[in-house]
Design a protein around this motif. Structure first.
Motif, PDB file in Angstrom:
ATOM      1  N   TRP A  53      -3.673 -24.424  75.425  1.00 36.78           N
ATOM      2  CA  TRP A  53      -3.488 -26.223  75.394  1.00 36.78           C
ATOM      3  C   TRP A  53      -4.148 -26.668  76.603  1.00 36.78           C
ATOM      4  O   TRP A  53      -3.883 -28.167  77.494  1.00 36.78           O
ATOM      5  CB  TRP A  53      -2.659 -26.540  74.970  1.00 36.78           C
ATOM      6  CG  TRP A  53      -2.114 -26.136  73.170  1.00 36.78           C
ATOM      7  CD1 TRP A  53      -1.465 -25.034  72.874  1.00 36.78           C
ATOM      8  CD2 TRP A  53      -3.118 -26.447  72.107  1.00 36.78           C
ATOM      9  NE1 TRP A  53      -1.556 -25.405  71.968  1.00 36.78           N
ATOM     10  CE2 TRP A  53      -2.490 -25.533  71.690  1.00 36.78           C
ATOM     11  CE3 TRP A  53      -4.763 -26.932  72.543  1.00 36.78           C
ATOM     12  CZ2 TRP A  53      -3.173 -25.562  70.329  1.00 36.78           C
ATOM     13  CZ3 TRP A  53      -4.592 -26.490  70.646  1.00 36.78           C
ATOM     14  CH2 TRP A  53      -4.333 -26.681  69.770  1.00 36.78           C
ATOM     15  N   HIS A  54      -3.794 -25.870  77.844  1.00 38.45           N
ATOM     16  CA  HIS A  54      -3.621 -26.193  79.434  1.00 38.45           C
ATOM     17  C   HIS A  54      -5.096 -25.881  80.106  1.00 38.45           C
ATOM     18  O   HIS A  54      -5.493 -24.927  79.917  1.00 38.45           O
ATOM     19  CB  HIS A  54      -2.760 -26.141  80.091  1.00 38.45           C
ATOM     20  CG  HIS A  54      -1.215 -26.083  79.564  1.00 38.45           C
ATOM     21  ND1 HIS A  54      -1.320 -27.972  79.941  1.00 38.45           N
ATOM     22  CD2 HIS A  54       0.029 -26.478  78.218  1.00 38.45           C
ATOM     23  CE1 HIS A  54       0.317 -28.114  79.557  1.00 38.45           C
ATOM     24  NE2 HIS A  54       0.504 -27.126  78.639  1.00 38.45           N
ATOM     25  N   TYR A 113       3.742 -32.843  79.219  1.00 39.34           N
ATOM     26  CA  TYR A 113       4.739 -31.504  79.085  1.00 39.34           C
ATOM     27  C   TYR A 113       4.894 -30.296  78.651  1.00 39.34           C
ATOM     28  O   TYR A 113       3.221 -30.026  78.193  1.00 39.34           O
ATOM     29  CB  TYR A 113       5.823 -31.500  78.145  1.00 39.34           C
ATOM     30  CG  TYR A 113       5.941 -32.527  76.889  1.00 39.34           C
ATOM     31  CD1 TYR A 113       5.010 -31.202  76.134  1.00 39.34           C
ATOM     32  CD2 TYR A 113       5.018 -33.525  76.486  1.00 39.34           C
ATOM     33  CE1 TYR A 113       4.393 -31.764  75.037  1.00 39.34           C
ATOM     34  CE2 TYR A 113       4.513 -34.114  75.242  1.00 39.34           C
ATOM     35  CZ  TYR A 113       4.580 -33.040  74.338  1.00 39.34           C
ATOM     36  OH  TYR A 113       3.923 -33.746  73.487  1.00 39.34           O
ATOM     37  N   TRP A 114       4.889 -29.592  78.982  1.00 45.74           N
ATOM     38  CA  TRP A 114       5.120 -28.156  78.711  1.00 45.74           C
ATOM     39  C   TRP A 114       6.362 -27.280  78.759  1.00 45.74           C
ATOM     40  O   TRP A 114       7.077 -27.890  79.673  1.00 45.74           O
ATOM     41  CB  TRP A 114       4.182 -27.071  79.636  1.00 45.74           C
ATOM     42  CG  TRP A 114       3.819 -26.569  80.871  1.00 45.74           C
ATOM     43  CD1 TRP A 114       3.186 -27.447  81.981  1.00 45.74           C
ATOM     44  CD2 TRP A 114       5.110 -26.408  81.530  1.00 45.74           C
ATOM     45  NE1 TRP A 114       3.869 -27.478  83.417  1.00 45.74           N
ATOM     46  CE2 TRP A 114       5.141 -25.803  82.763  1.00 45.74           C
ATOM     47  CE3 TRP A 114       5.396 -25.107  81.582  1.00 45.74           C
ATOM     48  CZ2 TRP A 114       5.503 -25.448  84.226  1.00 45.74           C
ATOM     49  CZ3 TRP A 114       6.649 -24.779  82.568  1.00 45.74           C
ATOM     50  CH2 TRP A 114       6.136 -24.882  83.398  1.00 45.74           C
ATOM     51  N   ARG A 120      10.623 -22.391  73.762  1.00 48.01           N
ATOM     52  CA  ARG A 120       9.977 -23.039  72.695  1.00 48.01           C
ATOM     53  C   ARG A 120      10.451 -22.998  71.361  1.00 48.01           C
ATOM     54  O   ARG A 120      11.621 -21.202  71.143  1.00 48.01           O
ATOM     55  CB  ARG A 120       8.535 -22.361  72.237  1.00 48.01           C
ATOM     56  CG  ARG A 120       7.499 -22.061  73.167  1.00 48.01           C
ATOM     57  CD  ARG A 120       6.133 -22.007  72.878  1.00 48.01           C
ATOM     58  NE  ARG A 120       5.713 -22.454  74.061  1.00 48.01           N
ATOM     59  CZ  ARG A 120       5.244 -21.618  75.350  1.00 48.01           C
ATOM     60  NH1 ARG A 120       4.450 -20.266  74.202  1.00 48.01           N
ATOM     61  NH2 ARG A 120       4.499 -21.292  76.065  1.00 48.01           N
ATOM     62  N   ALA A 125      11.183 -29.742  74.776  1.00 50.35           N
ATOM     63  CA  ALA A 125      10.164 -30.807  75.065  1.00 50.35           C
ATOM     64  C   ALA A 125      10.426 -32.053  73.940  1.00 50.35           C
ATOM     65  O   ALA A 125      10.309 -33.362  74.998  1.00 50.35           O
ATOM     66  CB  ALA A 125       8.249 -30.034  74.249  1.00 50.35           C
ATOM     67  N   THR A 129      11.377 -35.551  77.092  1.00 51.83           N
ATOM     68  CA  THR A 129      10.495 -36.118  76.668  1.00 51.83           C
ATOM     69  C   THR A 129      11.304 -37.634  76.459  1.00 51.83           C
ATOM     70  O   THR A 129      10.592 -38.531  76.822  1.00 51.83           O
ATOM     71  CB  THR A 129       8.899 -35.874  76.141  1.00 51.83           C
ATOM     72  OG1 THR A 129       8.830 -35.015  76.297  1.00 51.83           O
ATOM     73  CG2 THR A 129       7.960 -37.392  75.774  1.00 51.83           C
ATOM     74  N   HIS A 149      -2.650 -35.249  72.740  1.00 55.62           N
ATOM     75  CA  HIS A 149      -2.932 -33.681  72.901  1.00 55.62           C
ATOM     76  C   HIS A 149      -3.948 -33.233  71.861  1.00 55.62           C
ATOM     77  O   HIS A 149      -3.929 -34.954  71.220  1.00 55.62           O
ATOM     78  CB  HIS A 149      -1.100 -33.558  71.715  1.00 55.62           C
ATOM     79  CG  HIS A 149      -0.903 -33.929  70.989  1.00 55.62           C
ATOM     80  ND1 HIS A 149      -1.707 -33.531  70.199  1.00 55.62           N
ATOM     81  CD2 HIS A 149      -0.120 -34.989  70.494  1.00 55.62           C
ATOM     82  CE1 HIS A 149      -1.246 -34.414  68.026  1.00 55.62           C
ATOM     83  NE2 HIS A 149       0.014 -35.131  69.001  1.00 55.62           N
ATOM     84  N   ASN A 153      -3.159 -29.271  67.813  1.00 54.25           N
ATOM     85  CA  ASN A 153      -1.943 -28.803  68.617  1.00 54.25           C
ATOM     86  C   ASN A 153      -0.943 -29.704  68.256  1.00 54.25           C
ATOM     87  O   ASN A 153      -0.339 -30.576  68.694  1.00 54.25           O
ATOM     88  CB  ASN A 153      -1.344 -29.200  70.644  1.00 54.25           C
ATOM     89  CG  ASN A 153      -0.184 -28.586  70.735  1.00 54.25           C
ATOM     90  OD1 ASN A 153       0.428 -28.078  70.168  1.00 54.25           O
ATOM     91  ND2 ASN A 153      -0.270 -28.557  72.444  1.00 54.25           N
ATOM     92  N   SER A 156       2.671 -30.450  69.305  1.00 55.29           N
ATOM     93  CA  SER A 156       2.685 -31.032  70.123  1.00 55.29           C
ATOM     94  C   SER A 156       3.202 -32.144  69.934  1.00 55.29           C
ATOM     95  O   SER A 156       3.570 -33.970  69.943  1.00 55.29           O
ATOM     96  CB  SER A 156       1.405 -30.895  71.289  1.00 55.29           C
ATOM     97  OG  SER A 156       1.577 -32.134  72.561  1.00 55.29           O
ATOM     98  N   CYS A 157       2.372 -32.533  68.243  1.00 57.02           N
ATOM     99  CA  CYS A 157       2.147 -33.747  67.616  1.00 57.02           C
ATOM    100  C   CYS A 157       3.674 -34.347  67.028  1.00 57.02           C
ATOM    101  O   CYS A 157       4.296 -34.675  67.127  1.00 57.02           O
ATOM    102  CB  CYS A 157       1.155 -33.634  66.609  1.00 57.02           C
ATOM    103  SG  CYS A 157       0.901 -35.026  65.897  1.00 57.02           S
ATOM    104  N   VAL A 159       6.551 -33.315  69.314  1.00 60.15           N
ATOM    105  CA  VAL A 159       7.513 -33.470  70.324  1.00 60.15           C
ATOM    106  C   VAL A 159       6.628 -35.124  70.205  1.00 60.15           C
ATOM    107  O   VAL A 159       8.250 -35.432  70.423  1.00 60.15           O
ATOM    108  CB  VAL A 159       6.589 -32.503  71.368  1.00 60.15           C
ATOM    109  CG1 VAL A 159       7.233 -33.702  72.966  1.00 60.15           C
ATOM    110  CG2 VAL A 159       7.202 -31.086  71.211  1.00 60.15           C
TER     111      VAL A 159
END
Length: 195
Positions: A53-54, A113-114, A120, A125, A129, A149, A153, A156-157, A159
């Motif tokens: 994702w990065h 963020y990561w 995890r 996160a 956030t 995002h 992902n 991330s959704c 989050v």
């Protein structure tokens, strides 16, 4: 040409004060990055999940030390604000949370963020956030925070939703990742929203 509205946040809103530490109230602390964080950031970027994702990779701790110096200098330029997310008791680096693409006059910034692999699944996160959004919107006076995002992902959704960022739509083919172009979800939280 004069503006017809006053700036939401004047120049100097960030640079005029030291970057704060932000406790989450539940065991995490957001603090400015330190040079000694380079080994932890380098280790985080060796995780294959991070590369999914990065678009950035870390080739050495020395390279990461340069990133940290850049992250620290963005505060004075008021272009971004980056925090290490650490365990409030032990100080272990668990991730990063940031405001990017800051437009003070418009009161807008993008949240990023990561988390490290070890962090995890512990809600690091969304907790970080949420604390960042509270500081930016309620204490500092930003009007709108955006969060994007890849639609693929799903973590991330989750989050974004947990942190109170409403899904506003999909930006088609908006970001290039190593495996090609990705559609991006756009979430936002505006002043007065509650998670």
């Amino acid at each position: 040409m004069p503006c017809t509205v006053d700036p939401v946040l004047p120049a100097g809103t960030l640079a005029g004060v030291p970057q704060p530490e932000l406790p989450t109230g539940d065991g995490l602390l957001l603090r400015p990055w330190r040079a000694e964080d380079a080994p932890a950031v380098y280790a985080a970027f060796q995780d294959p999940a991070m590369h999914q994702w990065h678009i950035r990779a870390a080739d050495s701790e020395e390279e990461v030390a340069g990133w940290i110096e850049e992250w620290r200098s963005c505060w004075a330029r008021e272009t971004a604000a980056q925090w290490a997310v650490v365990d409030a008791d032990g100080g272990e680096v668990l991730g990063r949370v940031a405001l990017r693409c800051i437009l003070l006059a418009e009161g807008v910034a993008e949240v990023a963020y990561w988390t490290t692999g070890a962090a995890r699944g512990r809600s690091v996160a969304p907790r970080a956030t949420t604390a960042l959004a509270r500081w930016a919107l309620d204490e500092t006076g930003f009007h709108r925070l955006e969060l994007m995002h890849a639609t693929a992902n799903e973590a991330s959704c989750r989050v974004a939703a947990k942190a109170g960022f409403a899904l506003e739509g999909t930006r088609r083919s908006a970001t290039l990742h190593p495996d090609g172009w990705h559609d991006m979800h756009l979430h936002a939280r505006v002043r007065g929203d509650r998670p």
